[in-house]
Scaffold this motif. Structure first.
Motif, PDB file in Angstrom:
ATOM      1  N   HIS A  40      -0.808  14.703 -13.404  1.00 54.41           N
ATOM      2  CA  HIS A  40      -2.062  14.860 -14.147  1.00 54.41           C
ATOM      3  C   HIS A  40      -2.284  13.729 -15.157  1.00 54.41           C
ATOM      4  O   HIS A  40      -2.793  13.932 -16.240  1.00 54.41           O
ATOM      5  CB  HIS A  40      -2.103  16.223 -14.869  1.00 54.41           C
ATOM      6  N   ASN A  41      -1.818  12.512 -14.808  1.00 52.33           N
ATOM      7  CA  ASN A  41      -2.013  11.362 -15.690  1.00 52.33           C
ATOM      8  C   ASN A  41      -3.279  10.590 -15.344  1.00 52.33           C
ATOM      9  O   ASN A  41      -3.543   9.534 -15.920  1.00 52.33           O
ATOM     10  CB  ASN A  41      -0.838  10.376 -15.554  1.00 52.33           C
ATOM     11  N   THR A  42      -4.027  11.035 -14.358  1.00 57.10           N
ATOM     12  CA  THR A  42      -5.105  10.187 -13.840  1.00 57.10           C
ATOM     13  C   THR A  42      -6.476  10.795 -14.105  1.00 57.10           C
ATOM     14  O   THR A  42      -6.618  11.993 -14.292  1.00 57.10           O
ATOM     15  CB  THR A  42      -4.958  10.033 -12.315  1.00 57.10           C
ATOM     16  N   ILE A  43      -7.440   9.872 -14.083  1.00 57.99           N
ATOM     17  CA  ILE A  43      -8.824  10.370 -14.153  1.00 57.99           C
ATOM     18  C   ILE A  43      -9.319  10.576 -12.724  1.00 57.99           C
ATOM     19  O   ILE A  43      -8.758  10.002 -11.771  1.00 57.99           O
ATOM     20  CB  ILE A  43      -9.751   9.395 -14.906  1.00 57.99           C
TER      21      ILE A  43
ATOM     22  N   ALA B 281       0.826  -1.206   0.000  1.00 56.45           N
ATOM     23  CA  ALA B 281       0.000   0.000   0.000  1.00 56.45           C
ATOM     24  C   ALA B 281       0.860   1.256   0.000  1.00 56.45           C
ATOM     25  O   ALA B 281       0.575   2.218  -0.718  1.00 56.45           O
ATOM     26  CB  ALA B 281      -0.946  -0.007   1.200  1.00 56.45           C
ATOM     27  N   VAL B 282       1.940   1.233   0.787  1.00 61.49           N
ATOM     28  CA  VAL B 282       2.823   2.399   0.828  1.00 61.49           C
ATOM     29  C   VAL B 282       3.354   2.688  -0.573  1.00 61.49           C
ATOM     30  O   VAL B 282       3.302   3.823  -1.061  1.00 61.49           O
ATOM     31  CB  VAL B 282       3.986   2.153   1.819  1.00 61.49           C
ATOM     32  N   GLY B 283       3.841   1.624  -1.271  1.00 66.93           N
ATOM     33  CA  GLY B 283       4.338   1.785  -2.634  1.00 66.93           C
ATOM     34  C   GLY B 283       3.252   2.316  -3.559  1.00 66.93           C
ATOM     35  O   GLY B 283       3.478   3.239  -4.353  1.00 66.93           O
TER      36      GLY B 283
ATOM     37  N   LEU C 224      -7.776   3.755  -5.432  1.00 67.72           N
ATOM     38  CA  LEU C 224      -6.657   2.812  -5.383  1.00 67.72           C
ATOM     39  C   LEU C 224      -6.023   2.794  -3.990  1.00 67.72           C
ATOM     40  O   LEU C 224      -5.775   1.730  -3.413  1.00 67.72           O
ATOM     41  CB  LEU C 224      -5.611   3.211  -6.433  1.00 67.72           C
ATOM     42  N   ILE C 225      -5.800   3.997  -3.471  1.00 67.76           N
ATOM     43  CA  ILE C 225      -5.171   4.091  -2.155  1.00 67.76           C
ATOM     44  C   ILE C 225      -6.048   3.440  -1.098  1.00 67.76           C
ATOM     45  O   ILE C 225      -5.578   2.648  -0.275  1.00 67.76           O
ATOM     46  CB  ILE C 225      -4.886   5.567  -1.799  1.00 67.76           C
TER      47      ILE C 225
ATOM     48  N   ALA D 266       0.641   6.301  -6.890  1.00 65.96           N
ATOM     49  CA  ALA D 266      -0.629   6.926  -7.262  1.00 65.96           C
ATOM     50  C   ALA D 266      -0.547   8.443  -7.123  1.00 65.96           C
ATOM     51  O   ALA D 266      -1.093   9.183  -7.955  1.00 65.96           O
ATOM     52  CB  ALA D 266      -1.759   6.368  -6.391  1.00 65.96           C
ATOM     53  N   LEU D 267       0.157   8.900  -6.058  1.00 67.50           N
ATOM     54  CA  LEU D 267       0.277  10.348  -5.857  1.00 67.50           C
ATOM     55  C   LEU D 267       1.127  10.990  -6.955  1.00 67.50           C
ATOM     56  O   LEU D 267       0.803  12.059  -7.465  1.00 67.50           O
ATOM     57  CB  LEU D 267       0.864  10.649  -4.478  1.00 67.50           C
TER      58      LEU D 267
END
Ligand code: UDP
Ligand code: MG
Length: 307
Positions: free
Chosen positions: A254-257, A240-242, A264-265, A247-248
């Motif tokens: 700005h690659n995410t929707i 989860a840490v990884g 995910l987190i 994810a951050l």
């Protein structure tokens, strides 16, 4: 008096041969011995045969269980029945796949002071590849789970009177004798032999029973599977840490929707927390499980001086 305890379930095909061989063996033992058959609720002529053998040979006796309770329980019944009378017992299967010559050596070991003598198979060439492979996995798993099972030892063993009395102090219902006997301690010896094929009749341990027995063995002796839940949780949290870091990074690039990062987190973090919480509960359940077994804490082997 030594009792040779033989559990029998629908063994009419082998019983005559077995009786002849065992009766012929008795005079060669260095101590007097008797044969105790335990009819485990057979539905064939097994009990009639045992009665006939008991009439014909004074050294043969038998008890008949009211219904089929399975090999381990049948063996226990036989052992409990003679626990006060026997100086030692030897358990062996009715099909005599185990070399009865070993009994001679077991009795000699007993005279030399052994309390527990394990009959151990030298190799498994008479087994199918499948049985060999599964058996190997099973013994490996049992040992890595921290139970003291003896590799390649089934239920062919001698127990002295005091080892037998100690074993009878185990109040548990889920019997897995080859895990329980090593917990006794006392003076222990191994006798090696080659196992033969079943002469007649068929195995009473089909694959399904074998698997159930293996699962019983593991769950009766180890709380490691419970504990492993906790470590899964720790592993999940590390992942989860990884995932959080990754994810951050993606989020700020700005690659995410919308919603992806938070979802995910949460999945990884909450999943890890849940597993760890279950693992903590597992620890308590494991403790309870060991308590409800009410196993004896110790056995005194010798005493010296005036107590
Ligand atoms: N047995 C028993 N009750 C059962 C199943 C088996 O008393 O419900 C006895 C059976 O008669 C034999 C021993 O347990 O004396 C071992 O069974 P088997 O030889 O069929 O097992 P395998 O050697 O194939 O593992
Ligand atoms: Mg057999």
């Amino acid at each position: 008096m030594i009792y040779i305890v033989v559990p029998c379930y629908n063994e009419e095909a082998v019983l005559k041969d077995t009786t002849e061989q065992l009766v012929a063996l008795l005079p060669r033992l260095s101590l007097p011995a008797r044969i105790l058959y335990v009819d485990d609720g057979s539905r064939d002529a097994t009990w009639d045969m045992i009665e006939a053998f008991a009439k014909a040979h004074p050294e043969v006796c038998g008890i008949r269980l009211a219904h089929n309770v399975g090999h381990q329980n049948a063996l226990w019944a036989g052992m409990e029945h003679v626990a006060d009378r026997a100086d030692a017992i030897i358990s062996i299967d009715a099909d005599l796949q185990d070399d009865i010559e070993v009994i001679v050596r077991m009795v000699d070991d007993f005279r030399d002071g052994a309390d527990v003598v394990y009959g151990v198979r030298r190799d498994r060439t008479t087994d199918s590849f499948f049985k060999r492979a599964t058996a190997l996995c099973f013994y490996k798993a049992m040992n890595s789970l921290g139970t003291g099972t003896v590799y390649n030892h089934a239920d062919f063993r001698l127990l002295s009177h005091r080892a037998l009395r100690a074993l009878m102090d185990f109040p548990e219902r889920n019997l897995f004798l080859r895990g329980m006997v090593p917990m006794l301690g006392f003076h222990t010896k191994m006798e090696y032999y080659d196992r033969l094929e079943r002469k007649a009749g068929e195995t009473k341990y089909p694959l399904s029973k074998m698997l159930a027995f293996a699962a019983d063995g593991i769950t009766s002796f180890s709380i490691k599977p419970l504990r492993s839940i906790f470590f899964c949780g720790v592993l999940f949290l590390l992942v989860a840490v990884g995932v959080i870091v990754w994810a951050l990074i993606e989020y700020f690039d700005h690659n995410t929707i919308a919603g992806w990062t938070s979802l995910l987190i949460s999945i990884w973090f909450v999943g890890g927390c849940l597993l760890m919480a279950m693992g903590v509960m597992g620890e308590y359940i494991g403790k309870m499980y060991q308590e409800v077994k009410r196993r004896p804490r110790y056995f005194v082997m010798d005493e010296a001086g005036n107590i």
